[in-house]
Write an enzyme that holds these catalytic residues in place. Structure first.
Site, short mmCIF file in Angstrom:
data_model
loop_
_atom_site.label_atom_id
_atom_site.label_comp_id
_atom_site.label_asym_id
_atom_site.label_seq_id
_atom_site.Cartn_x
_atom_site.Cartn_y
_atom_site.Cartn_z
N TYR A 1 50.16 9.33 27.85
CA TYR A 1 51.85 9.54 27.99
C TYR A 1 52.27 8.23 28.60
O TYR A 1 51.57 7.57 29.28
CB TYR A 1 52.24 10.80 28.28
CG TYR A 1 51.41 11.89 27.34
CD1 TYR A 1 51.63 12.06 26.33
CD2 TYR A 1 50.90 12.77 28.34
CE1 TYR A 1 51.07 13.28 25.30
CE2 TYR A 1 49.89 13.73 27.29
CZ TYR A 1 50.26 13.96 26.01
OH TYR A 1 49.66 15.01 25.34
N ARG B 1 44.51 12.11 26.82
CA ARG B 1 45.70 12.94 26.77
C ARG B 1 45.52 14.39 26.16
O ARG B 1 44.78 14.47 25.49
CB ARG B 1 46.88 12.15 26.57
CG ARG B 1 47.05 12.11 25.07
CD ARG B 1 48.57 11.33 24.76
NE ARG B 1 48.78 11.50 23.33
CZ ARG B 1 49.68 10.92 22.57
NH1 ARG B 1 50.14 9.87 23.17
NH2 ARG B 1 50.11 11.43 21.46
N GLY B 2 46.65 14.98 26.40
CA GLY B 2 46.55 16.24 25.46
C GLY B 2 45.49 17.46 25.51
O GLY B 2 45.02 17.63 26.61
N GLU B 3 45.10 17.70 24.45
CA GLU B 3 44.00 18.61 24.31
C GLU B 3 42.72 18.13 23.53
O GLU B 3 41.52 18.30 23.90
CB GLU B 3 44.50 19.96 23.69
CG GLU B 3 43.45 20.76 23.16
CD GLU B 3 43.87 22.28 23.26
OE1 GLU B 3 45.01 22.66 23.73
OE2 GLU B 3 43.14 23.13 22.58
N ASP B 4 42.80 17.62 22.28
CA ASP B 4 41.51 17.02 21.78
C ASP B 4 40.94 15.89 22.18
O ASP B 4 39.90 15.76 22.13
CB ASP B 4 42.32 16.81 20.08
CG ASP B 4 41.03 16.80 19.15
OD1 ASP B 4 40.00 17.70 19.37
OD2 ASP B 4 40.83 15.88 18.51
N SER B 5 41.67 14.75 22.18
CA SER B 5 41.01 13.54 22.84
C SER B 5 40.47 13.72 24.22
O SER B 5 39.39 13.34 24.60
CB SER B 5 41.93 12.57 23.15
OG SER B 5 43.41 12.71 23.88
N GLN C 1 40.25 9.78 12.89
CA GLN C 1 39.61 10.63 14.04
C GLN C 1 38.29 10.13 14.39
O GLN C 1 37.86 10.06 15.40
CB GLN C 1 39.81 11.93 13.81
CG GLN C 1 40.69 12.84 14.75
CD GLN C 1 40.62 14.32 14.22
OE1 GLN C 1 39.87 14.79 13.45
NE2 GLN C 1 41.01 15.17 15.09
N ASP D 1 48.00 19.48 17.55
CA ASP D 1 48.11 20.58 16.87
C ASP D 1 47.19 20.24 15.70
O ASP D 1 46.28 21.23 15.29
CB ASP D 1 49.36 21.22 16.56
CG ASP D 1 50.32 21.00 17.96
OD1 ASP D 1 50.25 21.80 18.92
OD2 ASP D 1 51.10 20.30 17.95
N TYR E 1 50.10 14.62 18.37
CA TYR E 1 48.85 15.06 17.24
C TYR E 1 47.92 15.74 17.47
O TYR E 1 47.07 16.00 16.69
CB TYR E 1 48.21 13.62 17.15
CG TYR E 1 49.08 12.34 17.09
CD1 TYR E 1 49.68 12.33 15.56
CD2 TYR E 1 49.45 11.54 17.76
CE1 TYR E 1 50.65 11.38 15.14
CE2 TYR E 1 50.36 10.41 17.56
CZ TYR E 1 50.93 10.17 16.16
OH TYR E 1 51.72 9.52 16.16
O1 TRH Z 1 48.69 13.79 20.65
P1 TRH Z 1 48.51 14.66 21.86
O2 TRH Z 1 49.29 14.34 23.21
O3 TRH Z 1 48.93 16.11 21.41
C1 TRH Z 1 49.41 17.32 22.41
C2 TRH Z 1 48.18 18.10 22.99
O4 TRH Z 1 47.48 18.66 21.61
C3 TRH Z 1 48.90 19.24 23.80
O5 TRH Z 1 48.01 19.95 24.17
C4 TRH Z 1 49.92 19.71 22.89
O6 TRH Z 1 50.57 20.59 23.29
C5 TRH Z 1 51.01 18.64 22.47
O7 TRH Z 1 50.30 17.72 21.80
C6 TRH Z 1 52.14 19.10 21.68
O8 TRH Z 1 46.90 14.76 22.42
P2 TRH Z 1 45.67 15.15 21.61
O9 TRH Z 1 45.46 16.56 21.55
O10 TRH Z 1 44.60 14.31 22.24
O11 TRH Z 1 45.77 14.66 20.12
C7 TRH Z 1 45.64 13.32 19.77
C8 TRH Z 1 44.80 13.17 18.32
O12 TRH Z 1 44.98 11.94 17.81
C9 TRH Z 1 43.41 13.50 18.57
O13 TRH Z 1 42.84 14.40 17.36
C10 TRH Z 1 42.83 12.32 18.50
C11 TRH Z 1 43.72 11.62 17.65
N1 TRH Z 1 43.64 9.96 17.61
C12 TRH Z 1 43.09 9.53 16.37
O14 TRH Z 1 42.54 10.05 15.60
N2 TRH Z 1 43.11 8.14 16.48
C13 TRH Z 1 43.60 7.34 17.63
O15 TRH Z 1 43.72 6.15 17.18
C14 TRH Z 1 43.85 8.18 18.63
C15 TRH Z 1 44.51 7.24 19.76
C16 TRH Z 1 43.85 9.40 18.59
#
Ligand code: TRH
Length: 378
Positions: free
Chosen positions: A193, A272-276, A256, A17, A15
């Site tokens: 993850y 995890r990832g970038e945004d959270s 979000q 991106d 999520y």
């Molecule tokens: O989902 P991610 O693992 O995304 C990752 C990273 O962006 C990584 O850098 C990228 O290369 C890869 O995908 C392909 O983790 P991230 O970035 O934290 O994104 C999760 C999104 O989900 C974030 O905007 C928060 C949102 N979220 C909700 O809106 N509600 C929820 O209940 C949760 C748990 C998360």
């Protein structure tokens, strides 16, 4: 007239991106009064973040943003003042050809992944001449003034602090998600993850004298949780079970803005990832980053680079405890022992998390930096 911006997002995985581009698009509209179109090739990821959105619509308005399905067969469209390709996604050829024809030419930016590595500040803002005569600029988010900064809405920290001071608001929010924590329980959110070492940490939490309430949004870590619980059926939102001092609760994936409030409500956030990862820093609470795994362990230098910055200011013993827990979580190793070490330094780690948040919030945020970059280009 309002400047017009296009943001292109190709959903590679998960999520992040969609999460980053949706957040940026909203902020550019709400705080900078811009006209923004967000092109996403996989609306199903977007709908998880923005429930209520239409998964099949070719175009829809959400919070002032024109959200468009990025079609496989590109259909010509008008070219805006600024074009952002997120995370080096490839723009449609017909679109770049039209960019070339536009007068004046649009500003073309590649919004890159977030990294704390040293080289980022040297590459931020550099032009990259393209074979078709257009020029593209690299725009790097980051943690220092020489980078593009981090996504942060203007009143975010104020909102977070007001929420954290308001015990009733926090309680009501948690109740709304079906969370009834014991008054002295430590509240921990876990958005991570897969991690085979999870059980060693859960053992430590279960046997701790202080109760813990673990909140796990639906996602990739649930399999490891299920294994530790010794349950046959896959875990789903609404699941709750108590094991000695540990209560485990599975939450639904929430929109979000609500996820932000969950981070503000917890004593410790695993993200995890970038945004959270960034949102947990704005919550000003202790955290752990489960970094997105890359081929050949390319993610590990990124983890180290962030830790080098993040740990500055902690005593050597506290820094070591944080470092060890983060390294073990990401590389896989027993977590029970290092959790105990972390707990020993907890008050210091809490103060540090708030200080880090304030320090980062003193920098220009990413949306403002993008707008400044555009204004300077005129
Ligand atoms: O989902 P991610 O693992 O995304 C990752 C990273 O962006 C990584 O850098 C990228 O290369 C890869 O995908 C392909 O983790 P991230 O970035 O934290 O994104 C999760 C999104 O989900 C974030 O905007 C928060 C949102 N979220 C909700 O809106 N509600 C929820 O209940 C949760 C748990 C998360």
């Amino acid at each position: 007239m309002k400047a017009s911006w296009d943001i292109f997002c190709s959903v590679v995985d998960n999520y992040g991106d969609a999460g980053v581009t949706w957040r940026l698009a909203r902020q550019l509209v709400a705080e900078h009064g811009l006209q923004v179109r967000l092109w996403i090739d996989d609306l199903s990821a977007f709908v998880r973040l923005c429930p209520g959105a239409e998964p099949l619509a070719r175009q829809q308005w959400q919070e002032g943003v024109s959200v468009c399905q990025w079609p496989t067969e590109w259909v010509n469209t008008d070219i805006p003042d600024v074009v952002i390709e997120a995370f080096a996604c490839r723009l449609p050829t017909g679109y770049t050809e039209a960019m070339l024809q536009r007068s004046p030419r649009p500003l073309w930016l590649n919004l890159d992944y977030l990294s704390a590595e040293d080289w980022v500040s040297g590459c931020h803002g550099l032009p990259s001449p393209q074979s078709n005569g257009l020029k593209k600029f690299f725009f790097f988010p980051g943690f220092s003034a020489a980078t593009g900064g981090l996504l942060r809405e203007t009143s975010l920290i104020e909102q977070c602090h007001a929420f954290q001071r308001d015990i009733v608001a926090r309680q009501d929010f948690l109740k709304g998600l079906g969370i009834e924590a014991l008054p002295d329980a430590r509240l921990i959110s876990v958005f991570a993850y897969e991690n085979p070492a999870l059980g060693s940490w859960l053992d430590a939490l279960a046997s701790d004298s202080r109760p813990t309430h673990l909140l796990v949004p639906e996602g990739r870590i649930l399999g490891d949780l299920q294994r530790w619980l010794g349950i046959d059926d896959p875990l789903r939102a609404g699941f709750i079970q108590v094991r000695a001092g540990l209560t485990v609760q599975v939450l639904p994936f929430i929109r979000q803005e609500l996820y932000d409030q969950l981070l503000w409500s917890c004593d410790f956030n695993i993200v995890r990832g970038e945004d959270s990862f960034v949102r947990a820093q704005w919550a000003g609470q202790p955290m752990l980053w489960h970094i997105y795994q890359q081929e050949d362990d390319a993610h590990l230098p990124k983890l180290d680079a962030f830790l080098k910055l993040y740990l500055a200011g902690l005593t050597p013993a506290a820094a070591q405890a944080v470092n060890q827990f983060w390294q073990r979580w990401n590389v896989s190793g027993d977590l029970g022992e290092c959790w105990a070490a972390l707990a020993e330094h907890w008050p210091q780690i809490e103060r540090h998390a708030e200080r880090w948040c304030q320090q980062q919030a003193a920098q220009t945020d990413l949306a403002t930096a993008l707008v400044q970059f555009y204004v300077n280009s005129l």
